[in-house]
Design a protein around this motif. Structure first.
Motif, PDB file in Angstrom:
ATOM      1  N   UNK A 166       0.826  -1.221   0.000  1.00 27.82           N
ATOM      2  CA  UNK A 166       0.000   0.000   0.000  1.00 27.82           C
ATOM      3  C   UNK A 166       0.853   1.261   0.000  1.00 27.82           C
ATOM      4  N   UNK A 167       2.143   1.125  -0.198  1.00 25.55           N
ATOM      5  CA  UNK A 167       3.056   2.268  -0.244  1.00 25.55           C
ATOM      6  C   UNK A 167       3.556   2.413  -1.675  1.00 25.55           C
ATOM      7  N   UNK A 168       2.983   3.379  -2.408  1.00 27.41           N
ATOM      8  CA  UNK A 168       3.345   3.547  -3.815  1.00 27.41           C
ATOM      9  C   UNK A 168       4.834   3.824  -3.974  1.00 27.41           C
ATOM     10  N   UNK A 169       5.411   4.539  -3.022  1.00 30.02           N
ATOM     11  CA  UNK A 169       6.828   4.876  -3.138  1.00 30.02           C
ATOM     12  C   UNK A 169       7.721   3.641  -3.067  1.00 30.02           C
ATOM     13  N   UNK A 170       7.166   2.513  -2.639  1.00 31.33           N
ATOM     14  CA  UNK A 170       7.975   1.300  -2.571  1.00 31.33           C
ATOM     15  C   UNK A 170       8.399   0.838  -3.962  1.00 31.33           C
ATOM     16  N   UNK A 171       7.621   1.177  -4.998  1.00 31.74           N
ATOM     17  CA  UNK A 171       8.030   0.855  -6.367  1.00 31.74           C
ATOM     18  C   UNK A 171       9.341   1.571  -6.683  1.00 31.74           C
ATOM     19  N   UNK A 172       9.401   2.851  -6.386  1.00 29.77           N
ATOM     20  CA  UNK A 172      10.618   3.624  -6.632  1.00 29.77           C
ATOM     21  C   UNK A 172      11.752   3.157  -5.730  1.00 29.77           C
ATOM     22  N   UNK A 173      11.416   2.869  -4.476  1.00 33.62           N
ATOM     23  CA  UNK A 173      12.426   2.410  -3.520  1.00 33.62           C
ATOM     24  C   UNK A 173      13.090   1.116  -4.022  1.00 33.62           C
ATOM     25  N   UNK A 174      12.267   0.189  -4.524  1.00 35.77           N
ATOM     26  CA  UNK A 174      12.800  -1.084  -5.042  1.00 35.77           C
ATOM     27  C   UNK A 174      13.606  -0.861  -6.321  1.00 35.77           C
ATOM     28  N   UNK A 175      13.134   0.020  -7.193  1.00 40.11           N
ATOM     29  CA  UNK A 175      13.873   0.316  -8.420  1.00 40.11           C
ATOM     30  C   UNK A 175      15.235   0.943  -8.093  1.00 40.11           C
ATOM     31  N   UNK A 176      15.240   1.870  -7.138  1.00 39.33           N
ATOM     32  CA  UNK A 176      16.496   2.511  -6.762  1.00 39.33           C
ATOM     33  C   UNK A 176      17.494   1.507  -6.212  1.00 39.33           C
ATOM     34  N   UNK A 177      16.989   0.538  -5.454  1.00 43.19           N
ATOM     35  CA  UNK A 177      17.907  -0.425  -4.822  1.00 43.19           C
ATOM     36  C   UNK A 177      18.320  -1.554  -5.758  1.00 43.19           C
ATOM     37  N   UNK A 178      17.368  -2.051  -6.571  1.00 43.68           N
ATOM     38  CA  UNK A 178      17.634  -3.279  -7.331  1.00 43.68           C
ATOM     39  C   UNK A 178      17.613  -3.103  -8.849  1.00 43.68           C
ATOM     40  N   UNK A 179      17.291  -1.917  -9.337  1.00 42.67           N
ATOM     41  CA  UNK A 179      17.204  -1.757 -10.783  1.00 42.67           C
ATOM     42  C   UNK A 179      16.152  -2.679 -11.360  1.00 42.67           C
ATOM     43  N   UNK A 180      16.545  -3.456 -12.349  1.00 43.14           N
ATOM     44  CA  UNK A 180      15.618  -4.389 -12.989  1.00 43.14           C
ATOM     45  C   UNK A 180      15.774  -5.823 -12.487  1.00 43.14           C
ATOM     46  N   UNK A 181      16.464  -5.988 -11.349  1.00 44.40           N
ATOM     47  CA  UNK A 181      16.668  -7.358 -10.838  1.00 44.40           C
ATOM     48  C   UNK A 181      15.337  -8.068 -10.588  1.00 44.40           C
ATOM     49  N   UNK A 182      14.370  -7.347 -10.039  1.00 46.88           N
ATOM     50  CA  UNK A 182      13.049  -7.912  -9.789  1.00 46.88           C
ATOM     51  C   UNK A 182      12.003  -7.201 -10.650  1.00 46.88           C
ATOM     52  N   UNK A 183      11.104  -7.974 -11.241  1.00 50.60           N
ATOM     53  CA  UNK A 183       9.918  -7.390 -11.838  1.00 50.60           C
ATOM     54  C   UNK A 183       8.947  -7.044 -10.712  1.00 50.60           C
ATOM     55  N   UNK A 184       8.238  -5.934 -10.867  1.00 53.62           N
ATOM     56  CA  UNK A 184       7.307  -5.472  -9.842  1.00 53.62           C
ATOM     57  C   UNK A 184       5.909  -5.440 -10.422  1.00 53.62           C
ATOM     58  N   UNK A 185       4.973  -6.125  -9.751  1.00 46.40           N
ATOM     59  CA  UNK A 185       3.579  -6.146 -10.173  1.00 46.40           C
ATOM     60  C   UNK A 185       2.720  -5.595  -9.047  1.00 46.40           C
ATOM     61  N   UNK A 186       1.895  -4.615  -9.357  1.00 49.21           N
ATOM     62  CA  UNK A 186       0.996  -4.058  -8.348  1.00 49.21           C
ATOM     63  C   UNK A 186      -0.025  -5.118  -7.947  1.00 49.21           C
ATOM     64  N   UNK A 187      -0.252  -5.251  -6.639  1.00 52.96           N
ATOM     65  CA  UNK A 187      -1.209  -6.229  -6.148  1.00 52.96           C
ATOM     66  C   UNK A 187      -2.421  -5.614  -5.472  1.00 52.96           C
TER      67      UNK A 187
END
Length: 296
Positions: A166-187
């Protein structure tokens, strides 16, 4: 495994007597596939997995894979309390022919950092299937932290995250830390467009079960940079999407499927179908949505 696009967490269809209704299940699958979804997820919360027997889970998975026949990937959800049971379903899923797994932290026990990481690694190391970690601390009380994902990056088949913090900024936080290592899907349906705009790769969707064309249209418009077109549909959709963030999301979404003509409202106990003022309220939301459904 391409963890991009719209992945419906499909409901399990029942007859009124509680038996599996495979004909209606296939009718809904047809609606999903015809609308252009990119994968199908079985056995999640919406699938009422906790009230299915082992044989029913196997039947549902086997028949879904056979019916879909390679048109899109089939993902099996794993939500277990014991590590050995999670490994069993990873092995069974591989045997039945699923394309990937969605994996929750241990159920019914508040595992700590070390235990969560050890659990995920044990399942990942038991299979070569690609895995999406389901991160939903609101409903399941365990937050999979960035430091946990740091350790899980060593498992190459842990490839994606269902982002439900429920934290939209977590998408950016994960991108900043891992780049494209993980795909991110909104749930979370009510945050889907926002997270897609912020760079999420996909959408594990709920109301798609009743409104597949609109869900896929929003995804396609956002990824094409057509934000105004997406926003027009999303604004219409939001009152319906809010049915996904209620404890009775299964009953609400199944009623929406029934009113849309591609499902039934029947659930298994302890869930009960809606009655009284609550039913009228939800029916009115769905009715308004159907009456003003956008022309795509």
């Amino acid at each position: 495994m391409n963890w991009q696009g719209v992945f419906p967490a499909v409901t399990t269809k029942f007859h009124q007597d509680g038996s599996l209704d495979m004909d209606m299940f296939f009718k809904n699958l047809d609606a999903q596939l015809d609308s252009g979804v990119h994968g199908i997820i079985l056995g999640g919360t919406l699938g009422e997995s906790s009230v299915l027997s082992l044989d029913e889970k196997i039947q549902l998975t086997t028949e879904a894979i056979s019916y879909i026949n390679g048109r899109v990937p089939v993902i099996l959800n794993i939500a277990e309390g014991a590590t050995k049971d999670a490994i069993f379903w990873a092995e069974k899923g591989r045997e039945l022919g699923v394309s990937g797994l969605m994996l929750l932290p241990p159920m019914r026990y508040a595992a700590d950092h070390r235990e969560v990481v050890t659990y995920f690694k044990a399942v990942a190391n038991s299979t070569d299937l690609p895995i999406m970690i389901y991160n939903n601390p609101v409903d399941y009380k365990t937050l999979v932290t960035i430091s946990m994902f740091d350790e899980l990056a060593a498992c190459e088949n842990i490839q994606a995250i269902k982002e439900s913090t429920r934290d939209i900024s977590n998408v950016t936080r994960m991108r900043n830390r891992f780049g494209d290592r993980y795909k991110i899907l909104c749930g979370v349906d009510t945050l889907a467009m926002e997270e897609l705009v912020m760079g999420a790769d996909g959408w594990v969707a709920g109301l798609v079960c009743a409104f597949p064309k609109e869900t896929v249209a929003i995804f396609n418009f956002v990824k094409a940079g057509k934000y105004e077109e997406a926003l027009q549909i999303y604004r219409w959709f939001l009152p319906l999407l809010e049915l996904d963030i209620h404890p009775k999301l299964v009953q609400y979404i199944k009623l929406a499927e029934q009113m849309a003509g591609i499902g039934t409202e029947w659930v298994r106990a302890p869930r009960l179908t809606l009655v009284g003022e609550e039913r009228v309220k939800v029916e009115n939301i769905i009715k308004r949505g159907l009456e003003h459904r956008p022309k795509l």
